[in-house]
Design a protein around this motif. Structure first.
Motif, PDB file in Angstrom:
ATOM      1  N   UNK A 698      -1.175 -25.970 -44.777  1.00  0.00           N
ATOM      2  CA  UNK A 698      -1.022 -26.982 -43.726  1.00  0.00           C
ATOM      3  C   UNK A 698      -1.328 -26.386 -42.347  1.00  0.00           C
ATOM      4  N   UNK A 699      -0.808 -25.166 -42.094  1.00  0.00           N
ATOM      5  CA  UNK A 699      -1.010 -24.518 -40.793  1.00  0.00           C
ATOM      6  C   UNK A 699      -2.490 -24.246 -40.550  1.00  0.00           C
ATOM      7  N   UNK A 700      -3.220 -23.832 -41.569  1.00  0.00           N
ATOM      8  CA  UNK A 700      -4.657 -23.573 -41.424  1.00  0.00           C
ATOM      9  C   UNK A 700      -5.405 -24.857 -41.121  1.00  0.00           C
ATOM     10  N   UNK A 701      -5.040 -25.931 -41.798  1.00  0.00           N
ATOM     11  CA  UNK A 701      -5.699 -27.215 -41.547  1.00  0.00           C
ATOM     12  C   UNK A 701      -5.423 -27.725 -40.136  1.00  0.00           C
ATOM     13  N   UNK A 702      -4.213 -27.474 -39.638  1.00  0.00           N
ATOM     14  CA  UNK A 702      -3.828 -28.016 -38.332  1.00  0.00           C
ATOM     15  C   UNK A 702      -4.352 -27.191 -37.168  1.00  0.00           C
ATOM     16  N   UNK A 703      -4.697 -25.912 -37.396  1.00  0.00           N
ATOM     17  CA  UNK A 703      -5.116 -25.018 -36.305  1.00  0.00           C
ATOM     18  C   UNK A 703      -6.634 -25.080 -36.147  1.00  0.00           C
ATOM     19  N   UNK A 704      -7.087 -25.906 -35.213  1.00  0.00           N
ATOM     20  CA  UNK A 704      -8.528 -26.063 -34.985  1.00  0.00           C
ATOM     21  C   UNK A 704      -9.130 -24.879 -34.243  1.00  0.00           C
ATOM     22  N   UNK A 705      -8.291 -24.062 -33.596  1.00  0.00           N
ATOM     23  CA  UNK A 705      -8.805 -22.931 -32.831  1.00  0.00           C
ATOM     24  C   UNK A 705      -9.110 -21.721 -33.707  1.00  0.00           C
ATOM     25  N   UNK A 706      -8.647 -21.754 -34.954  1.00  0.00           N
ATOM     26  CA  UNK A 706      -8.854 -20.621 -35.852  1.00  0.00           C
ATOM     27  C   UNK A 706     -10.277 -20.666 -36.398  1.00  0.00           C
ATOM     28  N   UNK A 707     -10.947 -19.524 -36.409  1.00  0.00           N
ATOM     29  CA  UNK A 707     -12.350 -19.454 -36.805  1.00  0.00           C
ATOM     30  C   UNK A 707     -12.565 -20.023 -38.205  1.00  0.00           C
ATOM     31  N   UNK A 708     -13.563 -20.880 -38.339  1.00  0.00           N
ATOM     32  CA  UNK A 708     -13.834 -21.565 -39.606  1.00  0.00           C
ATOM     33  C   UNK A 708     -14.112 -20.606 -40.765  1.00  0.00           C
ATOM     34  N   UNK A 709     -14.925 -19.545 -40.571  1.00  0.00           N
ATOM     35  CA  UNK A 709     -15.193 -18.637 -41.707  1.00  0.00           C
ATOM     36  C   UNK A 709     -13.921 -17.952 -42.215  1.00  0.00           C
ATOM     37  N   UNK A 710     -13.052 -17.527 -41.288  1.00  0.00           N
ATOM     38  CA  UNK A 710     -11.817 -16.862 -41.703  1.00  0.00           C
ATOM     39  C   UNK A 710     -10.869 -17.865 -42.359  1.00  0.00           C
ATOM     40  N   UNK A 711     -10.879 -19.098 -41.844  1.00  0.00           N
ATOM     41  CA  UNK A 711     -10.038 -20.140 -42.439  1.00  0.00           C
ATOM     42  C   UNK A 711     -10.476 -20.397 -43.877  1.00  0.00           C
ATOM     43  N   UNK A 712     -11.787 -20.464 -44.075  1.00  0.00           N
ATOM     44  CA  UNK A 712     -12.307 -20.711 -45.421  1.00  0.00           C
ATOM     45  C   UNK A 712     -11.957 -19.556 -46.362  1.00  0.00           C
ATOM     46  N   UNK A 713     -12.034 -18.336 -45.845  1.00  0.00           N
ATOM     47  CA  UNK A 713     -11.711 -17.166 -46.667  1.00  0.00           C
ATOM     48  C   UNK A 713     -10.246 -17.182 -47.093  1.00  0.00           C
ATOM     49  N   UNK A 714      -9.369 -17.511 -46.142  1.00  0.00           N
ATOM     50  CA  UNK A 714      -7.941 -17.558 -46.453  1.00  0.00           C
ATOM     51  C   UNK A 714      -7.622 -18.658 -47.459  1.00  0.00           C
ATOM     52  N   UNK A 715      -8.209 -19.838 -47.258  1.00  0.00           N
ATOM     53  CA  UNK A 715      -7.924 -20.952 -48.168  1.00  0.00           C
ATOM     54  C   UNK A 715      -8.480 -20.657 -49.561  1.00  0.00           C
ATOM     55  N   UNK A 716      -9.614 -19.962 -49.600  1.00  0.00           N
ATOM     56  CA  UNK A 716     -10.174 -19.574 -50.888  1.00  0.00           C
ATOM     57  C   UNK A 716      -9.264 -18.606 -51.623  1.00  0.00           C
ATOM     58  N   UNK A 717      -8.686 -17.673 -50.881  1.00  0.00           N
ATOM     59  CA  UNK A 717      -7.763 -16.708 -51.479  1.00  0.00           C
ATOM     60  C   UNK A 717      -6.499 -17.403 -51.987  1.00  0.00           C
ATOM     61  N   UNK A 718      -6.001 -18.362 -51.205  1.00  0.00           N
ATOM     62  CA  UNK A 718      -4.825 -19.125 -51.627  1.00  0.00           C
ATOM     63  C   UNK A 718      -5.103 -19.893 -52.911  1.00  0.00           C
TER      64      UNK A 718
END
Length: 815
Positions: A698-718
């Motif tokens: 939820x926090x990753x989805x809500x944080x628009x300032x977080x870099x998209x590639x790193x967000x994708x990497x984290x969500x993929x790991x989850x």
């Protein structure tokens, strides 16, 4: 301190030496005047500026002091004296790593300075830089081979790096150099010889250690330690007959020592943990009991490994002895046996039988004489605790009331009654009962302390303070400060929890930080032993102290206080984020200042000043915890505590749950994932894991300032590690576990939104239901009660929950 003074005329050189002497005698004001006298004529003399800064730092003008020292180093960056002074000031401020750097710089200019090397070795020991300690102390021995503590220190340094052969060589070399010295203290020589024997043992040469023991016998003063070492070594070389005689000798000296008994059994090839050795071990122990009939340890030892009839027979001997003697700690001594369900039940039946025999015939079945009427009282006392252990609180209270009627002046009865009330959830009755018992013996410190703890558990902070101060010395100038000075950490912790329950986060943090400060003091107190123990040659004890100090921050009181402090910081942060920052509760009392000399006359412990100098004592005026509440960033403060938890108790799940909470609020998502993965490594089925995974998503989805590639990497790991995790699904999957319902509800509340809050409320209201079985503990239901306050619960729903909870704990008043 070595003096290498450059540029100064003869008169100023004498003044400089005088200033250093004044520092050693702690006459800081005179020393400051002397250094200023030099600087009037030579304002650019670097060493004098540094020395002036040292005096200022010791007179609570630290910032000004550091400025002078740094200015002196700018003028003469290669001055050994200036770097040494800088190191001394850093060491005094517990900046040990920075002090080490200063000492190393000082040695570049004066590599053979014994004083600097000695102090450096102490700092390296404090920071556990054992390999560097070896190098430093080798140099000290070369520079001054006649100084005993240098040799001792080098031997210990080699031992701590597991180089026992080198440690032995050092001790042997020192012995050779002192053979003609008849002035060596016999006690110190005795300690050194025992230490050497220990090193031989650690090196694996057990036979050599035995031969060495024979050689040193006439010089050893600690006879018990010598005999213990002898018995242990004989067993290690498999000389069991000789070892048995040695352990027999030790048991004669102290038949209550469990290690001696275990060692004696081992000499007979027996191990109390092996079932097949049960009969033989019992026979050996019976022989020892016959020789030492007064030994409580020998009497109770069979209870550990015996089962069935043998256990009942041994338990009967122990129980009847304790009941006749009126030993209140019988249940406490037996409590560990209750981990075995069969043994716990057998003990209950045994004491019930004893009580029936006394009630019917006034004697035990194997006795021909009537027992004292108090024996029945002690039976009821035990059975009350037995029933309390199994959750039968009504019977426990009935039994303890019978015991009180039989002996109304026995304080221990009221202590157990209070404990039973606590377990029922009626903390008010527990407090009242404990206080009533306290008045039976107002001179008992332990009973008073237990009463104070119950008062704090009932949030009666002022009453608890009054009761606690009864045992604080009358001449203490500041009695509240005295509570910190005597380091009553249990009191500070309980007081902190009481303030937190009352919502006073400032004072709660104040108390928790006082606990951590006390433990920091324990850790710092070892510094003086780095020199003292070497001088006195108490090397075995010194190594034990170092090992204990390495675990001091794992103490439950410290860990609990740090976790609670982190929780307070999280609450402060959340309140601030919600636009409702915490408001400090105002102070209602103030303290009078007093001079150093006045306080010193009264034995105040927190005073360090120059000799004969008068100064106002720094009494803590931040009674509300404003320093912590008004911190610039509460999460930064919490993170400091989290780092300590991770280094000391990283194997505890709650450490990583708290790390998750802090990192999530700081938006350090990779560290959040690390906390989740670490918790998973400790316990893959931990109830908090599903909600942690969902909240990170939820926090990753809500944080628009977080870099998209790193967000994708984290969500993929989850997704790879946990798949499609759902809080609701995890609660339903573990439908009989209240812990999953609680953790899931916490996650839903953290996510927010009317739907999630409604789901959390539904799960929490169902907590007292039958399906949760034994997981409906009092602590769990109390936590549910607190969480419901965040669910916009109505009065009728609150009453419904309280009624349901009371069906589980009928005597509870906390719902």
């Amino acid at each position: 301190m070595s003096i290498t003074i450059s540029v100064l005329p003869h008169k100023e050189q004498a003044l400089f030496r005088s200033a250093l002497k004044l520092y050693e005698t702690r006459q800081y004001k005179k020393g400051l005047k002397t250094s200023e006298q030099i600087l009037k004529k030579f304002p650019s003399h670097g060493e004098s500026l540094a020395v002036k800064g040292m005096f200022l730092a010791h007179m609570d003008r630290k910032e000004e002091g550091y400025e002078n020292i740094k200015r002196g180093l700018e003028i003469n960056p290669k001055s050994s004296i200036s770097w040494h002074v800088y190191g001394l000031v850093c060491r005094n401020d517990q900046k040990f790593l920075e002090a080490i750097k200063c000492y190393e710089e000082a040695l570049k200019a004066d590599s053979d300075n014994v004083h600097i090397l000695r102090e450096l070795s102490q700092l390296q020991m404090q920071t556990r830089q054992y390999n560097k300690v070896v190098e430093t102390r080798e140099k000290l021995v070369k520079l001054n081979p006649t100084f005993p503590s240098f040799w001792m220190g080098l031997a210990v340094a080699h031992q701590l790096t597991d180089r026992y052969d080198l440690a032995l060589k050092v001790v042997n070399a020192y012995e050779d150099s002192t053979k003609q010295d008849n002035t060596f203290d016999p006690l110190q020589m005795s300690e050194l010889l025992l230490y050497k024997n220990w090193l031989i043992e650690l090196s694996g040469d057990y036979q050599g250690a035995i031969e060495n023991l024979k050689e040193i016998r006439s010089h050893v003063r600690d006879i018990t330690a010598w005999k213990e070492q002898k018995a242990k070594l004989l067993l290690k070389v498999n000389r069991k007959e000789a070892a048995a005689m040695a352990y027999q000798d030790l048991i004669e000296r102290n038949p209550e020592n469990n290690d001696y008994i275990v060692g004696y059994l081992a000499c007979n090839g027996l191990d109390m943990t092996r079932t097949e050795d049960q009969d033989a071990a019992l026979e050996v122990l019976e022989g020892l009991q016959h020789q030492f009939p007064s030994s409580n340890r020998l009497r109770s030892a069979p209870l550990i490994f015996c089962n069935g009839e043998n256990f009942i027979k041994a338990a009967e001997v122990v129980a009847k002895h304790a009941l006749r003697k009126g030993i209140p700690s019988l249940f406490s001594n037996m409590r560990s046996l209750y981990a075995d369900e069969a043994k716990g039940a057998a003990l209950g039946r045994l004491i019930e039988s004893c009580a029936t025999q006394i009630r019917d015939t006034k004697r035990f079945s194997d006795s021909t004489e009537d027992e004292s009427p108090l024996v029945l009282m002690w039976c009821d006392f035990y059975l009350a605790q037995h029933s309390d252990y199994y959750g039968d609180y009504e019977r426990a209270l009935s039994l303890i009331e019978d015991a009180i009627r039989a002996s109304p002046d026995t304080v221990e009865l009221y202590m157990v009654k209070a404990k039973i009330f606590k377990h029922t959830g009626d903390i008010r009755s527990a407090r009242d009962t404990m206080d009533f018992g306290r008045h039976k013996d107002l001179k008992d410190r332990y009973v008073n302390s237990k009463t104070v703890k119950y008062m704090l558990r009932n949030n009666e902070i002022d009453e608890a303070e009054k009761a606690f101060l009864v045992f604080v010395r009358d001449d203490a100038p500041h009695k509240l400060q005295e509570l910190c000075d005597i380091q009553a950490t249990w009191y500070m912790r309980e007081r902190g929890h009481a303030y937190r329950r009352l919502g006073d986060l400032g004072r709660a943090l104040k108390q928790f930080h006082q606990v951590t400060s006390s433990f920091d003091t324990y850790q710092l107190d070892q510094f003086d032993f780095h020199s003292y123990s070497l001088r006195k040659a108490t090397l075995r004890t010194y190594v034990d102290i170092l090992k204990w100090e390495d675990t001091v921050y794992t103490h439950p009181c410290y860990v609990d206080s740090v976790k609670a402090a982190v929780g307070c910081y999280i609450e402060l942060f959340d309140l601030k984020q919600a636009g409702n920052p915490f408001q400090l509760v105002p102070v209602t009392t103030d303290s009078k200042p007093l001079t150093r000399n006045t306080a010193a006359q009264h034995g105040h412990q927190n005073i360090s000043a120059g000799v004969g100098e008068t100064k106002v004592v720094e009494v803590d005026k931040d009674l509300t915890g404003a320093t912590y509440v008004n911190a610039d960033d509460h999460m930064v403060e919490a993170l400091k505590l989290i780092e300590r938890l991770e280094s000391e108790v990283g194997d505890q799940p709650e450490t990583h749950i708290l790390a998750f909470e802090v990192h999530l609020r700081m938006k350090k998502y990779f560290l959040v994932l690390k906390a989740i993965n670490t918790l998973r490594g400790i316990n893959a089925e931990h109830p908090a894991l599903p909600s942690m995974v969902v909240r990170l998503g939820y926090a990753l989805d809500a944080d628009e300032s977080f870099a998209a590639p790193m967000k994708a990497a984290l969500k993929g790991q989850l997704s790879k590690s946990f798949g499609d995790t759902s809080i609701e699904q995890s609660i339903e999957t573990h439908g009989d576990s209240l812990a999953f319902a609680i953790e899931g509800s916490k996650g839903l509340l953290a996510l927010g939104g009317d739907t999630n809050v409604a789901k959390a409320k539904a799960f929490l209201l169902a907590a007292p239901l039958e399906r949760y079985g034994t997981t409906r503990t009092l602590l769990n239901l109390q936590e549910v009660n607190q969480l419901l306050a965040k669910c916009n619960i109505s009065d009728s729903e609150r009453a419904e929950f309280a009624a349901s909870a009371k069906q589980v704990f009928p005597l509870a008043t906390c719902f």
